[in-house]
Design a protein around this motif. Structure first.
Motif, PDB file in Angstrom:
ATOM      1  N   LYS A  29       0.823  -1.203   0.000  1.00  0.00           N
ATOM      2  CA  LYS A  29       0.000   0.000   0.000  1.00  0.00           C
ATOM      3  C   LYS A  29       0.866   1.265   0.000  1.00  0.00           C
ATOM      4  O   LYS A  29       0.621   2.206  -0.766  1.00  0.00           O
ATOM      5  N   THR A  30       1.881   1.256   0.859  1.00  0.00           N
ATOM      6  CA  THR A  30       2.763   2.430   0.955  1.00  0.00           C
ATOM      7  C   THR A  30       3.549   2.633  -0.324  1.00  0.00           C
ATOM      8  O   THR A  30       3.648   3.750  -0.852  1.00  0.00           O
ATOM      9  N   THR A  31       4.132   1.554  -0.854  1.00  0.00           N
ATOM     10  CA  THR A  31       4.961   1.681  -2.057  1.00  0.00           C
ATOM     11  C   THR A  31       4.137   2.001  -3.297  1.00  0.00           C
ATOM     12  O   THR A  31       4.630   2.644  -4.223  1.00  0.00           O
ATOM     13  N   LEU A  32       2.864   1.581  -3.316  1.00  0.00           N
ATOM     14  CA  LEU A  32       2.008   1.921  -4.460  1.00  0.00           C
ATOM     15  C   LEU A  32       1.762   3.435  -4.508  1.00  0.00           C
ATOM     16  O   LEU A  32       1.820   4.043  -5.586  1.00  0.00           O
ATOM     17  N   ILE A  33       1.508   4.026  -3.340  1.00  0.00           N
ATOM     18  CA  ILE A  33       1.313   5.484  -3.286  1.00  0.00           C
ATOM     19  C   ILE A  33       2.605   6.194  -3.685  1.00  0.00           C
ATOM     20  O   ILE A  33       2.577   7.160  -4.471  1.00  0.00           O
ATOM     21  N   LEU A  34       3.742   5.726  -3.178  1.00  0.00           N
ATOM     22  CA  LEU A  34       5.035   6.327  -3.523  1.00  0.00           C
ATOM     23  C   LEU A  34       5.342   6.157  -5.010  1.00  0.00           C
ATOM     24  O   LEU A  34       5.940   7.038  -5.632  1.00  0.00           O
ATOM     25  N   ALA A  35       4.915   5.032  -5.577  1.00  0.00           N
ATOM     26  CA  ALA A  35       5.143   4.786  -7.008  1.00  0.00           C
ATOM     27  C   ALA A  35       4.402   5.796  -7.858  1.00  0.00           C
ATOM     28  O   ALA A  35       4.966   6.387  -8.794  1.00  0.00           O
ATOM     29  N   PHE A  36       3.124   6.027  -7.531  1.00  0.00           N
ATOM     30  CA  PHE A  36       2.340   6.997  -8.296  1.00  0.00           C
ATOM     31  C   PHE A  36       2.858   8.431  -8.076  1.00  0.00           C
ATOM     32  O   PHE A  36       2.870   9.238  -9.004  1.00  0.00           O
ATOM     33  N   ALA A  37       3.293   8.746  -6.852  1.00  0.00           N
ATOM     34  CA  ALA A  37       3.845  10.075  -6.571  1.00  0.00           C
ATOM     35  C   ALA A  37       5.123  10.302  -7.374  1.00  0.00           C
ATOM     36  O   ALA A  37       5.329  11.375  -7.955  1.00  0.00           O
ATOM     37  N   SER A  38       5.986   9.286  -7.420  1.00  0.00           N
ATOM     38  CA  SER A  38       7.228   9.391  -8.203  1.00  0.00           C
ATOM     39  C   SER A  38       6.923   9.510  -9.685  1.00  0.00           C
ATOM     40  O   SER A  38       7.562  10.284 -10.414  1.00  0.00           O
ATOM     41  N   LEU A  39       5.926   8.760 -10.135  1.00  0.00           N
ATOM     42  CA  LEU A  39       5.523   8.816 -11.543  1.00  0.00           C
ATOM     43  C   LEU A  39       4.960  10.196 -11.891  1.00  0.00           C
ATOM     44  O   LEU A  39       5.189  10.708 -12.999  1.00  0.00           O
TER      45      LEU A  39
END
Length: 422
Positions: A29-39
């Motif tokens: 859950k945490t890394t998915l949010i960070l992935a979209f933020a980085s994208l």
């Protein structure tokens, strides 16, 4: 620098996949949010997709709100749906939009009167009617259905001006229709809501009109005060400064001696007094902002980012508040947004063509009809305390409108360039 965020996003997506496979909820859950933020940051490196950075931030907000709803609804004991916080942020959004407009925008009707009338007619008939038909067809529960009608009854937003610019449309017409629909919103939005959504939710015409004045016209007036101080002559500036001083005196009297002439909340004088107070605040905010502008002239270019932040905030909080509803009907709401938005483009364009407008002006009206002010819809839903239901449609519709508007604008621009070459 941005390209490194693309690699970072890829790494986070890989970790998300690992977390899902291992059923490690907190990790994925945490890394998915960070992935979209980085994208959202890294996508700016790709020329073809750089115009969709804001849309990816909206997607990030939706993702965060769905995965960690309680975290984004409360900061300690403070409720992020607090009505005063919502009011301040929506006023900031509208003020940021207003700084990109000018007094001249409201006089454009003299140059393109017929186009403006067609645009306003299309905007305040096609979208609320289509919203009502779609809501009834899909069978949404009353408050969510009313939210679709609400976004269809709001004024057009500045996104329509941006899309018209990209498509090389009639920008003067676009800006004028946006300005005029915004001025008409305090009357037309509650009127249309009363007609089409009056049986779904309780609609108090006067209360909604006052809320729209507070969240739309007051911040817009503050932006126009800045515009006058920036672009008009000495006499106009002198009058603004005098009105600002009188406004400050009046608000000081209200603060220190307000109990002496307090009126009952249910009296006719109460909303009038409230609007007077907010109007005085508009003069003060507009003047203070102009003084800041004189020190730092680049602030006008920065203000739209504050507006974007406000929309992202509304998306995040609305998604978190309406998480359960969104999980159940999210796909249907998305489908409704595609149909509603597409109907606006289609009928807006062909209404204009049948009325005798040229292709460029018709494309402009298509954007004005199809693209709604999602921020205004969210602000009204929040002021009514129904962000989780009435505001849910705007959280879904807004990202799609940005995507579809960009795609259509680039298509029409490319087609126009090809026609010029041939």
């Amino acid at each position: 620098m941005r390209k490194y965020f693309l690699w970072l996003a890829l790494a986070f997506f890989l970790i998300t996949s690992f977390g899902l496979f291992q059923q490690m909820d907190s990790l994925w859950k945490t890394t998915l949010i960070l992935a979209f933020a980085s994208l959202s940051v890294g996508i700016g490196h790709l020329k073809l997709l750089s115009g969709y950075q804001y849309t990816f931030w909206i997607i990030t907000a939706v993702c965060a709100g769905l995965l960690y709803p309680e975290f984004f609804l409360h900061v300690g004991s403070f409720d992020m749906r607090n009505k005063w916080l919502i009011l301040i942020i929506i006023q900031m959004v509208m003020f940021g939009m207003g700084t990109q407009m000018s007094i001249e925008d409201f006089t454009g009707i003299r140059k393109s009167g017929r186009g403006v009338l067609i645009g306003l007619l299309g905007h305040f008939t096609i979208m609320p009617i289509m919203g009502f038909l779609i809501a009834k067809t899909f069978g949404f529960e009353p408050e969510i259905a009313a939210g679709i009608i609400l976004i269809g009854s709001c004024s057009s937003g500045l996104a329509s001006n941006v899309m018209t610019y990209i498509a090389k449309g009639n920008l003067v017409l676009s800006v004028t229709v946006t300005a005029m629909s915004t001025l008409m919103a305090p009357i037309m939005t509650p009127f249309l809501m009363k007609i089409f959504a009056g049986t779904m939710v309780e609609v108090h015409f006067l209360n909604m009109m006052m809320e729209i004045i507070k969240i739309v016209l007051v911040p817009l007036a503050a932006a126009m005060v800045h515009d006058i101080l920036k672009n008009y002559g000495t006499l106009a500036k002198k009058r603004i400064y005098i009105l600002t001083i009188l406004s400050a005196i009046w608000l000081a009297v209200v603060v220190f001696f307000g109990d002496s002439f307090a009126v009952a909340e249910d009296s006719v004088a109460s909303p009038i007094l409230e609007i007077i107070n907010f109007s005085c605040g508009a003069f003060i905010v507009g003047t203070l902002y102009h003084l800041l502008y004189k020190v730092y002239p680049k602030i006008d270019a920065i203000m739209p980012y504050f507006s974007m932040f406000g929309i992202i905030y509304f998306t995040l909080v609305t998604t978190a508040a309406g998480r359960d509803n969104l999980i159940q009907i999210g796909f249907l709401l998305f489908l409704a947004s595609v149909l509603h938005n597409g109907a606006g483009y289609f009928f807006g364009y062909w209404l204009s063509r049948l009325s005798g407008l040229d292709k460029k002006s018709s494309q402009t009206i298509a954007f004005e009809v199809g693209l709604q002010n999602g921020g205004m819809a969210s602000g009204l839903a929040g002021s009514m305390g129904k962000l989780a239901t009435l505001g849910l449609a705007s959280a879904v519709f807004s990202p799609w409108m940005n995507v579809s508007g960009s795609l259509l604008a680039n298509y029409w621009r490319k087609k126009g360039n090809e026609e010029e070459v041939s």
